[in-house]
Motif scaffolding. Structure first.
Motif, PDB file in Angstrom:
ATOM      1  N   THR A  28      24.419  14.372   5.758  1.00 17.91           N
ATOM      2  CA  THR A  28      24.347  15.048   4.460  1.00 17.91           C
ATOM      3  C   THR A  28      25.134  14.289   3.397  1.00 17.91           C
ATOM      4  O   THR A  28      24.708  14.227   2.246  1.00 17.91           O
ATOM      5  N   VAL A  69      25.720  26.295   9.553  1.00 20.65           N
ATOM      6  CA  VAL A  69      24.434  26.973   9.364  1.00 20.65           C
ATOM      7  C   VAL A  69      23.503  26.404  10.419  1.00 20.65           C
ATOM      8  O   VAL A  69      23.305  25.189  10.505  1.00 20.65           O
ATOM      9  N   GLY A  77      23.475  22.896   7.993  1.00 19.12           N
ATOM     10  CA  GLY A  77      24.445  22.995   6.915  1.00 19.12           C
ATOM     11  C   GLY A  77      25.822  23.277   7.485  1.00 19.12           C
ATOM     12  O   GLY A  77      25.955  23.694   8.634  1.00 19.12           O
ATOM     13  N   VAL A 103      24.187  21.445   2.660  1.00 24.77           N
ATOM     14  CA  VAL A 103      22.987  21.908   3.354  1.00 24.77           C
ATOM     15  C   VAL A 103      22.008  20.738   3.308  1.00 24.77           C
ATOM     16  O   VAL A 103      21.867  20.078   2.266  1.00 24.77           O
ATOM     17  N   TYR A 107      16.250  21.743   3.265  1.00 23.68           N
ATOM     18  CA  TYR A 107      16.437  23.197   3.203  1.00 23.68           C
ATOM     19  C   TYR A 107      16.945  23.667   1.845  1.00 23.68           C
ATOM     20  O   TYR A 107      17.240  24.844   1.683  1.00 23.68           O
ATOM     21  N   HIS A 108      17.036  22.746   0.882  1.00 26.26           N
ATOM     22  CA  HIS A 108      17.456  23.155  -0.466  1.00 26.26           C
ATOM     23  C   HIS A 108      16.413  24.113  -1.041  1.00 26.26           C
ATOM     24  O   HIS A 108      15.239  24.038  -0.718  1.00 26.26           O
ATOM     25  N   LEU A 112      20.339  28.944   1.022  1.00 24.65           N
ATOM     26  CA  LEU A 112      21.300  28.752   2.108  1.00 24.65           C
ATOM     27  C   LEU A 112      22.670  28.352   1.584  1.00 24.65           C
ATOM     28  O   LEU A 112      23.697  28.759   2.145  1.00 24.65           O
ATOM     29  N   GLY A 113      22.698  27.555   0.517  1.00 29.41           N
ATOM     30  CA  GLY A 113      23.982  27.178  -0.079  1.00 29.41           C
ATOM     31  C   GLY A 113      24.735  28.401  -0.571  1.00 29.41           C
ATOM     32  O   GLY A 113      25.946  28.531  -0.355  1.00 29.41           O
ATOM     33  N   LEU A 116      25.995  30.313   2.447  1.00 34.75           N
ATOM     34  CA  LEU A 116      27.129  29.614   3.046  1.00 34.75           C
ATOM     35  C   LEU A 116      28.369  29.772   2.171  1.00 34.75           C
ATOM     36  O   LEU A 116      29.462  30.016   2.678  1.00 34.75           O
TER      37      LEU A 116
END
Length: 176
Positions: A28, A69, A77, A103, A107-108, A112-113, A116
């Motif tokens: 990442t 994640v 993530g 992340v 998956y952006h 999810l960000g 998280l």
């Protein structure tokens, strides 16, 4: 703390997660910053910051907490939080730093960000923190907007060394 959505789980990292976590950390980071930095500086930074021994050492540190994640046992993530770690201007407060939060790019756009980040804030609150802070590269407007949307505000700046290059980070905080 385990947060589960339909497809994703957010959970604390365990010792056995170290190899997969290390791989995700490097992937990442490289995906995010390789196009802005020289290959030599990226290699120097990732080799010193994302080694397996380093991750294992951090997983044993009582002041470091990782959240992962997961989707069907695949790490997509993570966040790294450091308890009792302050920044200039926050010395009088019980602070938690979010040192890293990422992340995977594929998956952006799936919130999810935000999930998280919420898990990070909940953990900090459970740890009796008064403020959560982070550093964000001054040339990363997408991340800056995300942090502002999550209730963070700028309060300073510091330097960040990537390989041999010194860069500027904005410091952002959120009271809990």
């Amino acid at each position: 703390m385990n947060a589960t959505t339909t497809e994703f789980t957010i959970r604390p990292a365990q010792w056995s997660d170290a190899p997969a976590l290390r791989d995700l950390m490097e992937k990442t980071f490289v995906d995010t910053y390789a196009s802005y930095n020289t290959p030599a500086n990226m290699q120097l930074y990732t080799s010193t910051r994302f080694g397996l021994a380093q991750v294992q050492l951090e997983l044993q540190d009582e002041n470091v907490h990782y959240l992962i994640v997961e989707k069907q046992s695949e790490f997509i993530g993570f966040a790294k939080l450091i308890q009792n770690h302050s920044a200039e201007g926050l010395e009088s407060k019980k602070a938690v730093e979010i040192e890293r939060i990422y992340v995977e790019k594929t998956y952006h756009g799936q919130q999810l960000g935000a999930q998280l980040m919420q898990a990070c804030l909940e953990w900090a609150k459970e740890s009796a923190a008064e403020v959560v802070w982070l550093g964000v590269w001054e040339h990363n407007p997408k991340a800056i907007r995300f942090y502002e949307k999550m209730g963070f505000e700028r309060f300073g700046a510091h330097t960040f060394t990537l390989g041999t290059e010194v860069q500027n980070d904005f410091l952002m905080k959120r009271e809990i």
